[in-house]
Every structure is written in structure tokens, then in C-alpha cells.
Design a protein around this motif. Structure first.
Motif, PDB file in Angstrom:
ATOM      1  N   PRO A   1      13.002   6.697   1.994  1.00 42.74           N
ATOM      2  CA  PRO A   1      13.384   6.068   0.718  1.00 42.74           C
ATOM      3  C   PRO A   1      12.222   5.678  -0.176  1.00 42.74           C
ATOM      4  O   PRO A   1      12.304   5.836  -1.397  1.00 42.74           O
ATOM      5  N   LEU A   2      11.129   5.165   0.398  1.00 44.44           N
ATOM      6  CA  LEU A   2      10.003   4.760  -0.432  1.00 44.44           C
ATOM      7  C   LEU A   2       9.420   5.947  -1.176  1.00 44.44           C
ATOM      8  O   LEU A   2       9.229   5.909  -2.402  1.00 44.44           O
ATOM      9  N   ALA A   3       9.124   7.027  -0.455  1.00 44.45           N
ATOM     10  CA  ALA A   3       8.557   8.204  -1.107  1.00 44.45           C
ATOM     11  C   ALA A   3       9.532   8.788  -2.114  1.00 44.45           C
ATOM     12  O   ALA A   3       9.133   9.213  -3.208  1.00 44.45           O
ATOM     13  N   ALA A   4      10.811   8.806  -1.772  1.00 42.81           N
ATOM     14  CA  ALA A   4      11.816   9.328  -2.696  1.00 42.81           C
ATOM     15  C   ALA A   4      11.862   8.497  -3.973  1.00 42.81           C
ATOM     16  O   ALA A   4      12.003   9.043  -5.082  1.00 42.81           O
ATOM     17  N   CYS A   5      11.743   7.192  -3.852  1.00 43.65           N
ATOM     18  CA  CYS A   5      11.748   6.310  -5.023  1.00 43.65           C
ATOM     19  C   CYS A   5      10.546   6.593  -5.918  1.00 43.65           C
ATOM     20  O   CYS A   5      10.676   6.685  -7.146  1.00 43.65           O
ATOM     21  N   LEU A   6       9.370   6.741  -5.323  1.00 41.28           N
ATOM     22  CA  LEU A   6       8.166   7.028  -6.103  1.00 41.28           C
ATOM     23  C   LEU A   6       8.269   8.393  -6.791  1.00 41.28           C
ATOM     24  O   LEU A   6       7.875   8.541  -7.955  1.00 41.28           O
ATOM     25  N   LEU A   7       8.784   9.383  -6.076  1.00 36.37           N
ATOM     26  CA  LEU A   7       8.955  10.710  -6.668  1.00 36.37           C
ATOM     27  C   LEU A   7       9.895  10.640  -7.871  1.00 36.37           C
ATOM     28  O   LEU A   7       9.640  11.265  -8.909  1.00 36.37           O
ATOM     29  N   ALA A   8      10.976   9.887  -7.728  1.00 33.28           N
ATOM     30  CA  ALA A   8      11.925   9.768  -8.829  1.00 33.28           C
ATOM     31  C   ALA A   8      11.300   9.072 -10.026  1.00 33.28           C
ATOM     32  O   ALA A   8      11.495   9.487 -11.181  1.00 33.28           O
ATOM     33  N   LEU A   9      10.528   8.014  -9.767  1.00 28.57           N
ATOM     34  CA  LEU A   9       9.869   7.295 -10.866  1.00 28.57           C
ATOM     35  C   LEU A   9       8.941   8.216 -11.650  1.00 28.57           C
ATOM     36  O   LEU A   9       8.962   8.245 -12.889  1.00 28.57           O
ATOM     37  N   ALA A  10       8.095   8.944 -10.934  1.00 28.69           N
ATOM     38  CA  ALA A  10       7.154   9.852 -11.606  1.00 28.69           C
ATOM     39  C   ALA A  10       7.899  10.987 -12.298  1.00 28.69           C
ATOM     40  O   ALA A  10       7.580  11.354 -13.436  1.00 28.69           O
TER      41      ALA A  10
ATOM     42  N   GLN B   1      -8.493   5.154  -7.783  1.00 28.28           N
ATOM     43  CA  GLN B   1      -7.555   4.084  -8.120  1.00 28.28           C
ATOM     44  C   GLN B   1      -6.195   4.330  -7.467  1.00 28.28           C
ATOM     45  O   GLN B   1      -5.572   3.406  -6.929  1.00 28.28           O
ATOM     46  N   ALA B   2      -5.731   5.559  -7.530  1.00 29.16           N
ATOM     47  CA  ALA B   2      -4.420   5.883  -6.962  1.00 29.16           C
ATOM     48  C   ALA B   2      -4.399   5.656  -5.456  1.00 29.16           C
ATOM     49  O   ALA B   2      -3.428   5.114  -4.911  1.00 29.16           O
ATOM     50  N   VAL B   3      -5.461   6.067  -4.773  1.00 24.87           N
ATOM     51  CA  VAL B   3      -5.528   5.851  -3.326  1.00 24.87           C
ATOM     52  C   VAL B   3      -5.451   4.362  -3.016  1.00 24.87           C
ATOM     53  O   VAL B   3      -4.673   3.925  -2.146  1.00 24.87           O
ATOM     54  N   LEU B   4      -6.228   3.565  -3.710  1.00 21.92           N
ATOM     55  CA  LEU B   4      -6.289   2.134  -3.412  1.00 21.92           C
ATOM     56  C   LEU B   4      -4.967   1.440  -3.707  1.00 21.92           C
ATOM     57  O   LEU B   4      -4.514   0.581  -2.943  1.00 21.92           O
ATOM     58  N   ARG B   5      -4.339   1.800  -4.811  1.00 19.44           N
ATOM     59  CA  ARG B   5      -3.051   1.193  -5.132  1.00 19.44           C
ATOM     60  C   ARG B   5      -1.958   1.625  -4.160  1.00 19.44           C
ATOM     61  O   ARG B   5      -0.973   0.901  -3.958  1.00 19.44           O
ATOM     62  N   ALA B   6      -2.139   2.783  -3.549  1.00 17.77           N
ATOM     63  CA  ALA B   6      -1.136   3.284  -2.597  1.00 17.77           C
ATOM     64  C   ALA B   6      -1.270   2.659  -1.213  1.00 17.77           C
ATOM     65  O   ALA B   6      -0.320   2.738  -0.419  1.00 17.77           O
ATOM     66  N   LEU B   7      -2.401   2.046  -0.889  1.00 23.83           N
ATOM     67  CA  LEU B   7      -2.629   1.585   0.487  1.00 23.83           C
ATOM     68  C   LEU B   7      -1.511   0.713   1.040  1.00 23.83           C
ATOM     69  O   LEU B   7      -1.092   0.908   2.191  1.00 23.83           O
ATOM     70  N   PRO B   8      -0.987  -0.262   0.292  1.00 22.24           N
ATOM     71  CA  PRO B   8       0.067  -1.093   0.881  1.00 22.24           C
ATOM     72  C   PRO B   8       1.383  -0.354   1.084  1.00 22.24           C
ATOM     73  O   PRO B   8       2.291  -0.876   1.748  1.00 22.24           O
ATOM     74  N   LEU B   9       1.498   0.866   0.535  1.00 24.46           N
ATOM     75  CA  LEU B   9       2.717   1.649   0.666  1.00 24.46           C
ATOM     76  C   LEU B   9       2.706   2.549   1.893  1.00 24.46           C
ATOM     77  O   LEU B   9       3.752   3.117   2.254  1.00 24.46           O
ATOM     78  N   LEU B  10       1.559   2.692   2.517  1.00 23.28           N
ATOM     79  CA  LEU B  10       1.418   3.650   3.597  1.00 23.28           C
ATOM     80  C   LEU B  10       1.799   3.031   4.936  1.00 23.28           C
ATOM     81  O   LEU B  10       1.708   1.816   5.124  1.00 23.28           O
ATOM     82  N   ASP B  11       2.230   3.872   5.867  1.00 22.50           N
ATOM     83  CA  ASP B  11       2.544   3.385   7.210  1.00 22.50           C
ATOM     84  C   ASP B  11       1.302   2.794   7.857  1.00 22.50           C
ATOM     85  O   ASP B  11       0.189   3.295   7.677  1.00 22.50           O
ATOM     86  N   ARG B  12       1.497   1.723   8.617  1.00 23.34           N
ATOM     87  CA  ARG B  12       0.424   1.057   9.354  1.00 23.34           C
ATOM     88  C   ARG B  12      -0.798   0.846   8.445  1.00 23.34           C
ATOM     89  O   ARG B  12      -1.896   1.323   8.718  1.00 23.34           O
ATOM     90  N   PRO B  13      -0.609   0.113   7.365  1.00 21.19           N
ATOM     91  CA  PRO B  13      -1.674  -0.004   6.352  1.00 21.19           C
ATOM     92  C   PRO B  13      -2.953  -0.630   6.866  1.00 21.19           C
ATOM     93  O   PRO B  13      -4.027  -0.382   6.293  1.00 21.19           O
ATOM     94  N   ALA B  14      -2.895  -1.423   7.934  1.00 23.09           N
ATOM     95  CA  ALA B  14      -4.119  -2.058   8.431  1.00 23.09           C
ATOM     96  C   ALA B  14      -5.162  -1.030   8.853  1.00 23.09           C
ATOM     97  O   ALA B  14      -6.355  -1.361   8.936  1.00 23.09           O
ATOM     98  N   ARG B  15      -4.746   0.204   9.099  1.00 20.66           N
ATOM     99  CA  ARG B  15      -5.709   1.266   9.433  1.00 20.66           C
ATOM    100  C   ARG B  15      -6.727   1.493   8.325  1.00 20.66           C
ATOM    101  O   ARG B  15      -7.814   2.037   8.562  1.00 20.66           O
ATOM    102  N   PHE B  16      -6.364   1.102   7.111  1.00 22.89           N
ATOM    103  CA  PHE B  16      -7.185   1.432   5.948  1.00 22.89           C
ATOM    104  C   PHE B  16      -8.037   0.264   5.473  1.00 22.89           C
ATOM    105  O   PHE B  16      -8.606   0.318   4.379  1.00 22.89           O
ATOM    106  N   VAL B  17      -8.157  -0.790   6.294  1.00 25.26           N
ATOM    107  CA  VAL B  17      -8.985  -1.925   5.901  1.00 25.26           C
ATOM    108  C   VAL B  17     -10.426  -1.504   5.604  1.00 25.26           C
ATOM    109  O   VAL B  17     -11.008  -1.935   4.593  1.00 25.26           O
ATOM    110  N   PRO B  18     -11.072  -0.679   6.440  1.00 25.23           N
ATOM    111  CA  PRO B  18     -12.456  -0.290   6.098  1.00 25.23           C
ATOM    112  C   PRO B  18     -12.565   0.378   4.728  1.00 25.23           C
ATOM    113  O   PRO B  18     -13.546   0.152   4.000  1.00 25.23           O
TER     114      PRO B  18
END
Length: 241
Positions: free
Chosen positions: A4-13, A119-136
Motif C-alpha cells: 500500500p505505501l508504494a502504491a500510494c506514492l506511485l499514485a501521487l506521482a 534529497q529524494a533518498v534522504l526523504r525516503a528513508l523513513p518510508l523504507l523497511d527496517r529504516p534503522a539500517r540507514f542510520v550511517p
């Protein structure tokens, strides 16, 4: 079918792109399509701005409700259409790749991207699975001398408040002060004010005064109301969760 999350973003864009852009995005999102392998994904990620445009996303009230229903409970007012499409592609990649492969792909999209791609990568981080992987990656972005890149992680983004260790959170907030970013833009600030952050802010203010320089008024938001035991006094901030 995408989650659903990815589908929502695809629809928005897709709703904001021309027909050719919608067709391109559908092909890029298809697991059997042009972005099914790593080089093709990175190529699609790089050309998203040309295909989708860079107009403000400006979600409607109904779209904000749709986003909240899939867990996006923070404002996307600063987002652009291309960033939304790129975030959707990153989320979709996480559905198809192993954990290690996905981390490597996100890091590569950031390392080799231009400012808008980063910018897009950074704004997407909280949307990704297991986001804590991307702390570094998020911590590294805070060191950037490119202000839009720093603001993409520090402003209107719940990733730092939810995942940064205290040291890196405090450093990010102080850098926001150094670079004249209004603290209203730091999401969740009220929930992580602390005596240590207050001390750091007070030291910075003292150094500014000794040098005969002005002190940002926002510093009071870090210092005032913090208890000796570390719990912030009850207070609501416009940028808080």
C-alpha cells in the motif's frame, strides 16, 4: 501488486505527471520492466526528474489522509513530484531485494546521485523497511556542506528523531542553528530536548556573544523548560510528531 505505501506514492506521482511520465513510471515500477536489475534501477532513478517533472507535490487533504492511512504521519509539503516517484521506486526495491542488496542500492543511489537525487533518498528513508539500517547514511548526510542535502535529512523528516543516537541528533540540531534553519522545521524536536542538548546550545550562544555576534532566538527552544533529570517540560512544537 506493490504494497500500500508504494502504491500510494506511485499514485501521487502519477496523478501529477503527464501521460508519458505516468507510462514511464508504471514501466519503471514493474518488476519485469526496465528497472528490474540494479543498473536499470539506477538509470531510472537518475532520469525521474526528466520523466515526471519537478513540480511541488502539494498533496490535497484527501491525499494527506491516504498517506496517513499507510503510515506517513509527517508533512510532505517540501516534496516534489520526482522525489515522490523516486521514493516509490526505492520502496519497491525493498520489496524485491535482500536486506543487504537493498542497503547497497540505496547507498549507491545516494553516493552517485546529484543533489535532487540525494534529497529524494534522504526523504525516503523513513518510508523504507527496517529504516534503522540507514542510520550511517543519514548521519553522513548531516555532514554535507550542500544545504539542500542537509535540510532533506534535518527538516520535515522523522528519520532522525526516530533513529539517530543522541550524539548525532544533538549535532544535527546544533548544525541547524549554525546554518540558520528554523527549528520549527526539525521534526520531533520537543520529544528529544535534553540537558546535554541544552548545554551544547548554551555553549554555542556563549561563544557567539563573546565574539560580539548575534544569537539565534531559536536557542531558547533548546534551553528553556528542560528539567535537571533530562525530561523536557510539556510543550508542543509545530514540527513535532
Amino acid at each position: 501488486m506493490p504494497r500500500p505505501l508504494a502504491a500510494c506514492l506511485l499514485a501521487l506521482a502519477g496523478r501529477r505527471a503527464a501521460q508519458a511520465g505516468r507510462d514511464w513510471l508504471a514501466a519503471a515500477a514493474d518488476p519485469a520492466g526496465g528497472a528490474a536489475d540494479r543498473p536499470a534501477f539506477l538509470a531510472a532513478f537518475a532520469i525521474a526528474a526528466r520523466r515526471l517533472g519537478t513540480a511541488p507535490l502539494a498533496p490535497t487533504a484527501a491525499e494527506v489522509a491516504d498517506l496517513a492511512a499507510v503510515g506517513v504521519d509527517w508533512p510532505l509539503d517540501a516534496w516534489r513530484v520526482d522525489e515522490t516517484g523516486r521514493a516509490a521506486l526505492l520502496a519497491l526495491a525493498g520489496e524485491r531485494l535482500s536486506e543487504g542488496e537493498h542497503v547497497a542500492l540505496v547507498e549507491e543511489a545516494y553516493r552517485h546521485g546529484d543533489t535532487r537525487e540525494r534529497q529524494a533518498v534522504l526523504r525516503a528513508l523513513p518510508l523504507l523497511d527496517r529504516p534503522a539500517r540507514f542510520v550511517p547514511l543519514g548521519v553522513d548526510a548531516c555532514r554535507s556542506h550542500v544545504q539542500p542535502v542537509f535540510e532533506a535529512i534535518a527538516c520535515e523528516n522523522p528519520f532522525p528523531v526516530r533513529h539517530f543516537p543522541d550524539l548525532h541528533w544533538n549535532q544535527m540540531v546544533l548544525k541547524a542553528l549554525f546554518t540558520d534553519v528554523p527549528l520549527d522545521r526539525v521534526f520531533g524536536l520537543a520529544s528529544r530536548r535534553s540537558p546535554e542538548l541544552a548545554r551544547m546550545a548554551a555553549d554555542y550562544a556563549r561563544e557567539r556573544r563573546l565574539a560580539g555576534r548575534s544569537v539565534p532566538a531559536d536557542i531558547e527552544r533548546l534551553v528553556a523548560g528542560v528539567t535537571a533529570r533530562g525530561a523536557p517540560a510539556p510543550r508542543e512544537d509545530a514540527g513535532s510528531a
